[in-house]
Scaffold this motif. Structure first.
Motif, PDB file in Angstrom:
ATOM      1  N   PHE A 259       0.881  -1.074  -0.165  1.00 45.60           N
ATOM      2  CA  PHE A 259      -0.016   0.077   0.264  1.00 45.60           C
ATOM      3  C   PHE A 259       1.055   0.966   0.057  1.00 45.60           C
ATOM      4  N   GLU A 260       0.242   2.379  -0.709  1.00 44.03           N
ATOM      5  CA  GLU A 260       1.277   3.380  -0.817  1.00 44.03           C
ATOM      6  C   GLU A 260       0.515   4.747  -1.041  1.00 44.03           C
ATOM      7  N   LEU A 261       1.246   5.891  -0.845  1.00 41.51           N
ATOM      8  CA  LEU A 261       0.473   6.958  -1.076  1.00 41.51           C
ATOM      9  C   LEU A 261       1.853   7.787  -1.947  1.00 41.51           C
ATOM     10  N   ASN A 262       1.340   8.468  -2.953  1.00 43.42           N
ATOM     11  CA  ASN A 262       2.282   9.025  -4.114  1.00 43.42           C
ATOM     12  C   ASN A 262       1.124  10.015  -4.697  1.00 43.42           C
ATOM     13  N   PRO A 263       1.504  11.331  -4.384  1.00 40.88           N
ATOM     14  CA  PRO A 263       2.036  12.271  -3.502  1.00 40.88           C
ATOM     15  C   PRO A 263       1.548  11.804  -2.073  1.00 40.88           C
ATOM     16  N   ALA A 264       2.623  11.784  -0.877  1.00 41.41           N
ATOM     17  CA  ALA A 264       2.104  11.264   0.122  1.00 41.41           C
ATOM     18  C   ALA A 264       2.098  12.288   1.300  1.00 41.41           C
ATOM     19  N   TYR A 265       2.780  13.607   0.946  1.00 39.00           N
ATOM     20  CA  TYR A 265       3.251  14.264   2.426  1.00 39.00           C
ATOM     21  C   TYR A 265       2.693  15.873   1.967  1.00 39.00           C
ATOM     22  N   GLU A 266       2.073  15.956   0.760  1.00 36.78           N
ATOM     23  CA  GLU A 266       1.593  17.257   0.408  1.00 36.78           C
ATOM     24  C   GLU A 266       0.365  17.849   1.455  1.00 36.78           C
ATOM     25  N   TYR A 267       0.063  19.363   1.122  1.00 35.75           N
ATOM     26  CA  TYR A 267      -1.239  19.690   1.763  1.00 35.75           C
ATOM     27  C   TYR A 267      -2.489  19.029   1.197  1.00 35.75           C
ATOM     28  N   LYS A 268      -2.417  18.937   0.001  1.00 36.07           N
ATOM     29  CA  LYS A 268      -3.527  18.275  -1.003  1.00 36.07           C
ATOM     30  C   LYS A 268      -3.190  17.536  -2.200  1.00 36.07           C
ATOM     31  N   GLY A 269      -3.772  16.920  -2.783  1.00 34.62           N
ATOM     32  CA  GLY A 269      -3.492  16.034  -4.120  1.00 34.62           C
ATOM     33  C   GLY A 269      -3.056  14.710  -3.676  1.00 34.62           C
ATOM     34  N   LEU A 270      -3.213  14.431  -2.516  1.00 32.04           N
ATOM     35  CA  LEU A 270      -2.591  12.975  -2.243  1.00 32.04           C
ATOM     36  C   LEU A 270      -3.428  11.651  -2.990  1.00 32.04           C
ATOM     37  N   VAL A 271      -2.648  10.854  -3.195  1.00 27.53           N
ATOM     38  CA  VAL A 271      -3.208   9.485  -4.022  1.00 27.53           C
ATOM     39  C   VAL A 271      -2.704   8.335  -3.357  1.00 27.53           C
ATOM     40  N   GLY A 272      -3.670   7.581  -3.149  1.00 22.79           N
ATOM     41  CA  GLY A 272      -3.440   6.340  -2.657  1.00 22.79           C
ATOM     42  C   GLY A 272      -3.715   5.031  -3.141  1.00 22.79           C
ATOM     43  N   ARG A 273      -2.923   4.047  -3.241  1.00 18.36           N
ATOM     44  CA  ARG A 273      -3.210   2.770  -4.065  1.00 18.36           C
ATOM     45  C   ARG A 273      -2.603   1.499  -3.253  1.00 18.36           C
ATOM     46  N   THR A 274      -3.116   0.605  -3.244  1.00 17.62           N
ATOM     47  CA  THR A 274      -2.973  -0.760  -2.669  1.00 17.62           C
ATOM     48  C   THR A 274      -2.652  -1.741  -3.782  1.00 17.62           C
ATOM     49  N   SER A 275      -2.238  -3.036  -3.296  1.00 19.24           N
ATOM     50  CA  SER A 275      -2.420  -4.123  -4.018  1.00 19.24           C
ATOM     51  C   SER A 275      -3.653  -4.750  -4.586  1.00 19.24           C
ATOM     52  N   SER A 276      -4.550  -4.155  -3.897  1.00 20.31           N
ATOM     53  CA  SER A 276      -6.055  -4.596  -4.224  1.00 20.31           C
ATOM     54  C   SER A 276      -6.910  -3.545  -4.838  1.00 20.31           C
ATOM     55  N   GLY A 277      -6.049  -2.321  -5.237  1.00 22.39           N
ATOM     56  CA  GLY A 277      -6.814  -1.278  -5.903  1.00 22.39           C
ATOM     57  C   GLY A 277      -6.517  -0.056  -5.404  1.00 22.39           C
TER      58      GLY A 277
END
Length: 344
Positions: A259-277
């Protein structure tokens, strides 16, 4: 003392973060509101006084800051200053009887951190680190997935937080004012993430300084640091921070997925994904949530999830990373756990 439904916040320092993020956030908070300003710029104070209808007696310079003790409209002082001023104004705010929020890092070194903690204890006020990501739903999901072992026990972390500062913010490359380079400014988020994803404290670090590509620019602070944090059971967090590149990744690999965030540390615009979606998460204004939570803790007499002990702990780790990079050797950590380590 009269119990309030909303608490007044005074911002100490009117730089980009205070004016671009905190002031707008205080227009949508539910438990607190903008009640005062502290700045050396009369122009800035007048601008925001007129915009938000602040009282004349709620505007302060650094010289007359201590009279804030006599202002019943101000309950919380938020220190948003260059790093070398954090300890001084946290201590002065506490002695003025005000609750305190401090931007990261807590202070320039561990000794200063303990001085702040003692002043807070003696004044019997509450203290919160300005760790906004603890109140961001994307980062909270990373905490939940890691600590609940949704994809099995976390085995490896990759945490990258860098920004190319160009020629801006010269105080950040001044050791006397910043205390360090990207490690204390961006790398602290990597340290935070490693701990709140695993729910564990590291037992050792191993670090090296990145090559210096601009010796004139980075003559006093590091240009970058690459380090590994070691946890029990063989878990590792591979981290990098730099002032000459852009990186924004938080990735965790478990025994049964990732599982990951990229971008992860910004004030906005974060995007998260996992191996499940993809993560389906509604973004929020992080700073509004952060300040509202602290105000609620004061009103309801509960503990913040980002207490001063967390700021001290992170500075201990930062000092260990620097020591390891200078020595070229692994440094063991002996960190004390505390009750408020957040769980999700």
């Amino acid at each position: 003392m009269e119990k309030k439904n909303k608490l007044g916040v005074a911002l100490v320092g009117l730089g980009k973060y205070a004016t671009g993020e905190l002031i707008p956030s205080l227009q949508i908070t539910q438990n607190c509101y903008l009640a005062g300003l502290v700045s050396g710029s009369e122009e800035k104070k007048l601008k925001y006084q007129q915009e938000f209808g602040l009282k004349d007696e709620s505007l302060y310079s650094y010289d007359d800051f201590d009279r804030i003790a006599d202002n019943p409209d101000i309950d919380i002082v938020y220190v948003v200053l260059p790093n070398f001023m954090h300890a001084e104004y946290c201590i002065r705010a506490a002695r003025a009887g005000k609750h305190v929020i401090c931007e990261k890092p807590l202070a320039m070194n561990v000794d200063e951190c303990y001085r702040v903690a003692e002043a807070v204890r003696q004044a019997n006020v509450r203290f919160s680190m300005g760790y906004r990501l603890h109140f961001d739903p994307f980062n909270q999901e990373m905490m939940r997935l890691g600590q609940k072992e949704v994809f099995g026990p976390v085995k490896k972390l990759e945490l990258l937080d860098s920004m190319d500062i160009g020629t801006e913010t010269p105080w950040r490359v001044d050791r006397e004012r910043a205390g360090g380079g990207p490690l204390v400014n961006n790398g602290i988020y990597c340290i935070q993430a490693a701990i709140y994803i695993t729910g564990k404290l590291p037992v050792a670090v191993e670090a090296r300084f990145a090559p210096v590509t601009n010796p004139d620019r980075f003559s006093e602070v590091e240009e970058g640091v690459i380090w590994t944090m070691f946890f029990e059971d063989g878990v590792t967090a591979h981290c990098e921070t730099s002032y000459s590149k852009n990186q924004n990744l938080m990735r965790a690999e478990g025994s049964e997925g990732w599982f990951e965030l990229n971008p992860a540390y910004e004030y906005k615009g974060l995007v998260g994904r996992t191996s499940s979606g993809a993560m389906d998460i509604e973004p929020v204004k992080q700073q509004a949530r952060q300040m509202d939570d602290f105000a609620r803790c004061i009103i309801e007499n509960t503990e913040t999830r980002v207490p001063i002990e967390m700021g001290i702990r992170d500075m201990q780790i930062i000092e260990a990373v620097y020591a390891s990079a200078r020595a070229g050797d692994r440094v063991e950590l002996h960190l004390e756990a505390f009750e408020n380590l957040p769980e999700y």
